[in-house]
Design an enzyme around this catalytic site. Sequence first.
Site, PDB file in Angstrom:
ATOM      1  CG  ASP A   4      26.840  75.065  43.265  1.00 29.28           C
ATOM      2  OD1 ASP A   4      26.430  75.561  42.196  1.00 29.28           O
ATOM      3  OD2 ASP A   4      26.347  75.356  44.362  1.00 29.28           O
TER       4      ASP A   4
ATOM      5  CD  GLU B  57      24.132  71.762  52.382  1.00 30.10           C
ATOM      6  OE1 GLU B  57      23.831  72.855  52.889  1.00 30.10           O
ATOM      7  OE2 GLU B  57      23.327  71.073  51.716  1.00 30.10           O
TER       8      GLU B  57
ATOM      9  CG  HIS C 164      23.751  76.052  51.122  1.00 30.74           C
ATOM     10  ND1 HIS C 164      22.785  75.061  51.167  1.00 30.74           N
ATOM     11  CD2 HIS C 164      23.497  76.745  49.993  1.00 30.74           C
ATOM     12  CE1 HIS C 164      22.001  75.166  50.111  1.00 30.74           C
ATOM     13  NE2 HIS C 164      22.412  76.194  49.384  1.00 30.74           N
TER      14      HIS C 164
ATOM     15  CG  ASN D 257      21.743  75.153  54.988  1.00 29.35           C
ATOM     16  OD1 ASN D 257      22.096  75.964  54.127  1.00 29.35           O
ATOM     17  ND2 ASN D 257      21.914  73.855  54.860  1.00 29.35           N
TER      18      ASN D 257
HETATM   19  C1  GLP Z   1      21.380  76.108  45.685  1.00 32.55           C
HETATM   20  C2  GLP Z   1      22.705  76.617  45.124  1.00 32.55           C
HETATM   21  C3  GLP Z   1      23.176  77.857  45.851  1.00 32.55           C
HETATM   22  C4  GLP Z   1      22.026  78.848  45.959  1.00 32.55           C
HETATM   23  C5  GLP Z   1      20.928  78.236  46.774  1.00 32.55           C
HETATM   24  C6  GLP Z   1      19.762  79.160  47.017  1.00 32.55           C
HETATM   25  O1  GLP Z   1      21.532  75.268  46.770  1.00 32.55           O
HETATM   26  N1  GLP Z   1      23.729  75.635  45.190  1.00 32.55           N
HETATM   27  O2  GLP Z   1      24.265  78.419  45.140  1.00 32.55           O
HETATM   28  O3  GLP Z   1      22.489  80.037  46.575  1.00 32.55           O
HETATM   29  O4  GLP Z   1      20.468  77.105  46.053  1.00 32.55           O
HETATM   30  O5  GLP Z   1      18.865  79.091  45.966  1.00 32.55           O
HETATM   31  P1  GLP Z   1      17.630  80.021  45.707  1.00 32.55           P
HETATM   32  O6  GLP Z   1      18.173  81.265  45.113  1.00 32.55           O
HETATM   33  O7  GLP Z   1      16.794  79.245  44.736  1.00 32.55           O
HETATM   34  O8  GLP Z   1      16.955  80.246  47.003  1.00 32.55           O
END
Ligand code: GLP
Length: 234
Positions: A67, A143, A138, A136
Amino acid sequence: MKVYHVSSYADMCRKAANIISAQILLHPNSNLGLATGSTPIGIYERLVEAYDLGDLDFSGVTTFNLDEYCGLSENDPQSYHYYMNEHLFSKVNIDRANAHVPKGNTGDADLECKRYETLITAGGGIDLQLLGIGNNGHIGFNEPSTVFEKDTHCVSLDEGTILANARFFDNPSDVPRQAITMGIGTIMQAKKILLVANGKTEILNKSLYGPITPNIPASILQLHPDLTVIWSDK
Ligand code: GLP
């Protein structure tokens, strides 16, 4: 589904990096799906270490990131392009032409989504997809919703996601409200999936053992034939 419950973040990163290394060693021309966020940072550090030791060669590897935020240029320190350059691409011998991240600032997000989806398909699909998980549930930036969006698409980020990611920005109001993400179908078509989670016990349990629902996007992973989960609760 294989679930490794490990005792620390460091263990999680080592195990995940070992799996990715094995993929590259066994299949030097692999297509890797890559993730951002704070969780994979230690994994990329281990991979760079292995490269520095001469144990890994990225010259045949192609990567597709999950992404990117809309509206940020590739040189913006908050963009996922920048993150990937910082943590991996600039530190190993990957051919930069083969290191793909969706472009968030083309001015035509729908066209970019189509281009990215076609690029993945034309490249033969993803061999091993690395995933983190949002609070959440995702994955990528898919989402919670009433449907599983199949292909790469443009999303509006949830308030909770914006708040969670605000820690990476000087000002919370700077967090982009939209992003481009691989779809659930794009992710599920990967031959292997490696999901890593540091904490996030409740959402991980719901995702892996609760009902499969687009309201918890990661729950779809229960249907993947080759899912490995590495989870550290400390
Ligand atoms: C972002 C990314 C996700 C990732 C998520 C969790 O939203 N788009 O791909 O899994 O964050 O991030 P973290 O590892 O910082 O908790």
